[in-house]
Write a protein that holds these residues in place. Sequence first.
Motif, PDB file in Angstrom:
ATOM      1  N   GLY A   1      -4.153  -0.102   2.956  1.00 46.80           N
ATOM      2  CA  GLY A   1      -5.039   1.007   3.268  1.00 46.80           C
ATOM      3  C   GLY A   1      -4.318   2.328   3.194  1.00 46.80           C
ATOM      4  N   GLU A   2      -4.990   3.376   3.643  1.00 47.34           N
ATOM      5  CA  GLU A   2      -4.421   4.714   3.641  1.00 47.34           C
ATOM      6  C   GLU A   2      -3.654   4.952   4.944  1.00 47.34           C
ATOM      7  N   GLU A   3      -2.837   5.966   4.943  1.00 43.40           N
ATOM      8  CA  GLU A   3      -2.145   6.373   6.162  1.00 43.40           C
ATOM      9  C   GLU A   3      -3.169   6.719   7.244  1.00 43.40           C
TER      10      GLU A   3
ATOM     11  N   ASP B   1       3.657   1.381   9.142  1.00 40.20           N
ATOM     12  CA  ASP B   1       2.326   0.837   8.879  1.00 40.20           C
ATOM     13  C   ASP B   1       1.813   0.083  10.102  1.00 40.20           C
TER      14      ASP B   1
ATOM     15  N   ARG C   1      -4.837   8.707   9.919  1.00 36.13           N
ATOM     16  CA  ARG C   1      -4.891  10.105  10.354  1.00 36.13           C
ATOM     17  C   ARG C   1      -5.977  10.249  11.415  1.00 36.13           C
TER      18      ARG C   1
ATOM     19  N   ASP D   1       0.815  -1.226   0.000  1.00 40.72           N
ATOM     20  CA  ASP D   1       0.000   0.000   0.000  1.00 40.72           C
ATOM     21  C   ASP D   1       0.843   1.268   0.000  1.00 40.72           C
TER      22      ASP D   1
END
Length: 901
Positions: A728-730, A721, A732, A714
């Motif tokens: 997935g996305e970072e 990670d 936040r 990703d």
Amino acid sequence: MTGRYPRVMLMKIIAATSIFLLTLVLARPSGGEEINTDLLIVGGTESGWAAAIQAARLGVKSITIVHDGEWIGGQFTEQGLACVDENKGVGKVGWGVDWHPMKRSFHRSGLFKELMDRIEAFNREKYGSKMPGRPYHGPSTFRPSEAEAIFRQMLKPHTDSGQVRLITGHFPLRADIDHSKSIPQLKGLWFAPLTRPSHVDLHVRANMTIDASDWGEAIQVAGAAFECGPDPRSRYGEPSAPATLEHNPPNEMNPITWAMVVADQGTDSAIPRPEHFDDRNYPRATHLSLAAFRDLKWDRTNPGLGAIPHWPATGNAAPRQLSVYTVRRLIDGETSRTRQTYILLNYMNGQDYPLERLPQRVVDQLEATEPGASQKNIVRMTRGQRQLIYHDAKQHALGVLYHLQNFVHTRAKDKTHSFRHFALSDEFNTPDQLPAKPYIREGLRLKAMYMMREQDGRNRDGKTKVAARERFAHVMYPDGIFAWQFHYDFHRTGRTYLRELGPNGPWIDYHKENRHTQFLSDRAVFPLRSLVPERMNGLLGAQKNLGYSSIVSAAIRLHDQCIAVGQTSAALAVTSLRSGRPPRDFIYHRTAIESVREAVCGEKTQGVPMLLWPFRDLSPEEPSFVAVNRLAALQLLPIGALEVDFNPKNIASEDWKIEIVKRTQRIKKKVSTNIPSFESNPTRGEFCIRWWQNIKDVAFEERVRATVTDADGDRIPDGDDPLPFTAGEEVRFEIAKKPVDRDGLLSRPANEFLKLFNFCGEGTPRTADYIDDHGLTFRETRGFGWRRDLSANHRRRNALDGVQRDTFLFTRTRDRWELNLPAGSYEITVCVGDSSHVQHQQTVIVEGRVAVDHRTTAAGEFYESELVVDVNDRRLTIEIGSGKEGSNTCLNWLAVRSSRR
């Protein structure tokens, strides 16, 4: 696991301890001793102690502890923190005693439970109560010397067997490092005695080393990467981290505190005047102190002032209450068998010692040792430099007691329970009668394979913890190994001086921006990766030398957490030693992770198994404890974010069982698809026991890595990670959006309504488009109001944006509100809830129709109800409250709209 003490328990513990101490004296190394050992543990802290017992129970033949002090037990004992902090959140339900409102997030488990069971059994035998202090903070307390004897008693079987050797009074000076491979390996450490700090007299070679020391000294001498001090936001993307470090120098840390234990002598027992004493250092110590020093001018504007009462009134000392005397009372002399009161002074309203902007006298002393030393982080200081800070911190702490014994004593009208009658306890066997070490909240942070970040676990229900609901964390790490929860607890890290005197004069501490106690973690798990150095083999972290940011370190530093860390680190070390592979080689493999989990939470685990998944209601006595924890840790159980109770006695539904089977087949394809049969409908706990027995020995499907550094492909490197096998996305941090009928806000534009009412107290800022109702009785001239005056029944929480949902009028009985309206049909919307607290059995009836039926709302949660009613008598009538015991209906706002029916 743990047994009852006999009546002669105290005598036996003392006798055993005397023999143990003699053994330690004989075991002291001399003349350049060489030791080869399987497992070296640096530090006899509670984490190092737990690691040694865990490794011994797992069969490691040679374990060596080298400790720089004389007492084992860390913050329990040699740091004097004898009022136990445990995992906790905002919940009012959980583990705890009836008389104390603080409820712990989880049931006690693992070695922490074994230890506390023994301490509390000892307390019951000697003092007549397992929790003899009845503190405001607590509830569990003990005397440090008596706890230290129990630490030794629990370790003694393993020293007697020869598995464990404990060497005291030594610290590491240099390391043996093998650089022959791409990743260096720690092979051994050289130690010097405290009495001759430059003379090496001990060399320990080890297959694996655990650093459980106070300041990460093994990590430092080994040259492993580490961090200390504040993290800028750019480092880990944490929402409350400072954008720049302009106002957060490298030596800013959670403060140290020199705890004191004082004992009631019944006579005048005032201590000598400490060095550099000035009453103006202690305006927050008590209400009397604040009254005298409230108007002092500090060079930091608005540092924040507050105080608590000094001591209870005559005849009222025993009950739990807030005062300096009772906030961390260890033994209540009024109710205990010994009839003597012991008090722990570890008090943030004056006793904490910030580590930045040091007093000029300390700066001068440090600079004399090394230019720039006063700006170094305490982690990086030499032992001699730390001692200069320690000395000043001791004098500052003694100043609190001196201030109480003199300034406050003189001004208090009731002197029965004055601190003037208390002397420092002699139990520490130190020249100054203080603990050997300060309470250390924050230390070195190991640069690990994963660094835990604030956004992984911080509650997202609102800006602060007042809006938090009981829930699991946003990120539940796949290599989670024990459960934890706490607020990100920063004591005041800043120091401000009297404006007229500067750093040569009195000072107080203050909270820097976002360095406070208002942010909370959800129920979370600790990842194995955060014990493993980024680039060093043969070494693991423990105690507070872990892979997390400064912010997260403020939440993972408690008594129970440090013991869990030690157990876990030892289990990981033993698994590595048995496999012959360094932890980094198998940390991503399910089979290896399960081996570590089996060591601390398995059917054959010696002692009490450890909680892996943060369920609120699961205790180690529950028959399904191990099975539920292991299945949950593998994330095979269908668990909603708010399902913090497992409810093992509830009947297992078919859909729930089917989902577990489906999830299991994704990671163990050879598992049978057949759901186990039972003679009758099984409970959830019974099903988990059977299912775990069916699958535990079935091989896992091997994970396939996308790349060497990015397992899930990703584009987030594994080291950054939190979920390395879930693309997935970072991660936040974002405040969670609530459903429109739960957010406490209007779902339509205000101009669509005939009238909008905000129920609030006098002085509340006006909200556009709303009419404020302050709880006054009905008047025709006003056209609305209550049957009786409710103007005193209002709250504003300052917890959420939007005044209309941050305020309310409430009733615990039944009350009626009316509004003049022309006859006709109307669409009425009502909102109930509390932005800060759980509210129970809220009821609202509109024109005889139930709009809200005994609804309970969590903190920061609202319930909005919309219904159409006919008004025939030109007066809309709304009744709130059920009148039932324990109910509290909180009415936030009401909206009136013409109906089109």
